[in-house]
Design a protein around this motif. Structure first.
Motif, PDB file in Angstrom:
ATOM      1  N   PRO A   2     -37.147 -30.713 -12.681  1.00  0.00           N
ATOM      2  CA  PRO A   2     -38.445 -30.378 -12.073  1.00  0.00           C
ATOM      3  C   PRO A   2     -38.914 -28.997 -12.525  1.00  0.00           C
ATOM      4  N   LEU A   3     -39.610 -28.959 -13.655  1.00  0.00           N
ATOM      5  CA  LEU A   3     -40.018 -27.697 -14.275  1.00  0.00           C
ATOM      6  C   LEU A   3     -40.851 -26.835 -13.337  1.00  0.00           C
ATOM      7  N   GLY A   4     -41.648 -27.466 -12.499  1.00  0.00           N
ATOM      8  CA  GLY A   4     -42.509 -26.711 -11.597  1.00  0.00           C
ATOM      9  C   GLY A   4     -41.776 -25.963 -10.510  1.00  0.00           C
ATOM     10  N   CYS A   5     -40.460 -26.171 -10.418  1.00  0.00           N
ATOM     11  CA  CYS A   5     -39.669 -25.523  -9.363  1.00  0.00           C
ATOM     12  C   CYS A   5     -38.831 -24.356  -9.874  1.00  0.00           C
ATOM     13  N   ILE A   6     -38.846 -24.108 -11.189  1.00  0.00           N
ATOM     14  CA  ILE A   6     -38.071 -22.979 -11.710  1.00  0.00           C
ATOM     15  C   ILE A   6     -38.815 -21.680 -11.389  1.00  0.00           C
ATOM     16  N   PRO A   7     -38.109 -20.567 -11.239  1.00  0.00           N
ATOM     17  CA  PRO A   7     -38.756 -19.310 -10.849  1.00  0.00           C
ATOM     18  C   PRO A   7     -39.940 -18.915 -11.721  1.00  0.00           C
ATOM     19  N   ASN A   8     -39.856 -19.144 -13.023  1.00  0.00           N
ATOM     20  CA  ASN A   8     -40.950 -18.779 -13.918  1.00  0.00           C
ATOM     21  C   ASN A   8     -42.234 -19.517 -13.572  1.00  0.00           C
ATOM     22  N   GLN A   9     -42.138 -20.824 -13.339  1.00  0.00           N
ATOM     23  CA  GLN A   9     -43.326 -21.599 -13.026  1.00  0.00           C
ATOM     24  C   GLN A   9     -43.824 -21.324 -11.614  1.00  0.00           C
ATOM     25  N   LEU A  10     -42.915 -21.045 -10.699  1.00  0.00           N
ATOM     26  CA  LEU A  10     -43.332 -20.655  -9.345  1.00  0.00           C
ATOM     27  C   LEU A  10     -44.146 -19.369  -9.401  1.00  0.00           C
ATOM     28  N   ALA A  11     -43.666 -18.411 -10.195  1.00  0.00           N
ATOM     29  CA  ALA A  11     -44.346 -17.117 -10.310  1.00  0.00           C
ATOM     30  C   ALA A  11     -45.671 -17.240 -11.052  1.00  0.00           C
ATOM     31  N   THR A  12     -45.664 -17.961 -12.176  1.00  0.00           N
ATOM     32  CA  THR A  12     -46.859 -18.100 -13.012  1.00  0.00           C
ATOM     33  C   THR A  12     -47.991 -18.808 -12.274  1.00  0.00           C
TER      34      THR A  12
END
Length: 371
Positions: free
Chosen positions: A230-240
């Motif tokens: 789930p790419l949308g749950c990694i810290p980078n995507q959460l922050a972006t």
């Protein structure tokens, strides 16, 4: 008298060497018996890279502290505080740590139990990851494997090599960068303007099939092919994406689901068309989602930010040289802005090795190794 003492010492030394040799041969026999596959060959990106990018002109490197803080304090090039999923999967299969293809250690008998060809920032598409510099694309990783086969041919007879490859395991974990460092990186790539999400997924699966088919044609017959998490749950995507607490970035997750749906269909097709081989789909998306949803039951207390990183969710900027990571690393699902912690990697490896069909389809790695 002196001669008798010398003879006695000589006989003791001889007996010692004999016993040592017997013991060593016995140890080798035991070690060989514990091996569940002949070898493991790894193709992938930073989730599995164990040092190949150390030798490239790339920004995607992990050969500095605090990477490896729990790997004996050695920053080997693994994008983790400790072991990767490949290291743990190798442990379960009875294998030693694999050498990185680009490492000087990847020679002679060191490559007999397998080689890791993975490269951080690499993707299915050639252009994926170019924003970070040099990387070894999936196609090039397959070509590197083919070139290594020539070295193996020198050490084995034709039929012996064929049986060796049939009993070996190919692990492929690829595709995340084709979204994170391509399709979703609209400031650097025009891909999203050229392709609809469906068309882009079709392109990825088509290229994926070409490389898997190439590995099959080279003699490999056991494949574990992992889907995208789930790419949308990694810290980078959460922050972006400024995701509210308790939520994930929906677009990235939707793209991952679309890719995984087609990848699973491809694996079913490959099994139908190649009855002398077995292709297993690793449901990374559901495996990681379960860890995030039930973090406490897995021993995690933090599931929405990195242990080492800067900015929102410790994910805007990933772990930099000499950064001070969190102390409770085993309680974090994520190590940095993009990658799981060692603790999460161990759980994911165990799920791949012995998980149910909902996670490892149609069989798990343990069952595949027994075939």
């Amino acid at each position: 008298m002196e001669n008798r003492k010398c003879r006695s010492r000589f006989l003791i030394m001889l007996l010692t060497f004999v016993l040592m040799d017997v013991s060593f041969k016995g140890f080798k026999a035991i070690a060989k018996a514990d091996l569940q596959v002949a070898a493991m060959f790894v193709f992938g990106d930073s989730l599995t890279d164990n040092g190949n990018n150390n030798y490239l002109n790339s920004l995607a490197k992990a050969n500095y502290n605090p990477y490896g803080v729990d790997f004996g304090g050695f920053a080997s090039g693994r994008f983790s505080n400790g072991k990767t999923i490949i290291d743990y999967l190798g442990d379960l299969l009875g294998l030693a740590l694999l050498p990185a293809y680009a490492s000087p250690d990847a020679t002679g008998r060191n490559i007999m139990q397998g080689v890791n060809y993975a490269s951080a920032s690499a993707g299915i598409l050639e252009e994926t990851g170019r924003n970070l510099g040099e990387r070894i694309s999936f196609r090039q990783q397959v070509e590197n494997f083919a070139s290594n086969l020539n070295r193996l041919k020198n050490a084995m007879e034709g039929e012996e090599l064929s049986q060796y490859l049939r009993k070996s395991l190919a692990v492929v974990i690829m595709g995340s960068n084709d979204y994170i460092n391509n399709y979703l990186l609209t400031s650097f790539y025009a891909t999203s303007q050229i392709y609809t999400p469906t068309a882009y997924t079709n392109l990825l699966i088509q290229r994926y099939m070409q490389q898997i088919s190439a590995l099959y044609s080279l003699g490999l017959r056991k494949f574990f092919i992992a889907g995208i998490g789930p790419l949308g749950c990694i810290p980078n995507q959460l922050a972006t994406n400024f995701a509210p607490p308790g939520t994930c970035a929906s677009l990235a997750n939707d793209l991952a689901v679309m890719f995984n749906t087609q990848l699973r269909s491809l694996i079913i097709q490959l099994n139908t068309n190649n009855t002398d081989a077995i292709f297993v789909y690793g449901n990374t998306y559901d495996a990681v989602s379960d860890i995030l949803k039930n973090s406490n039951s897995y021993g995690f207390t933090v599931n929405d930010r990195g242990c080492c990183g800067i900015g929102r969710n410790q994910g805007q900027i990933t772990c930099l040289p000499l950064s001070v990571p969190c102390i409770n690393r085993d309680q974090h699902v994520f190590w940095d802005a993009f990658h799981p912690s060692q603790a999460a990697n161990q759980i994911l490896a165990e799920k791949a090795y012995s998980g149910p069909p909902s996670i490892s389809y149609p069989i798990n790695v343990k069952q595949m190794a027994e075939l």
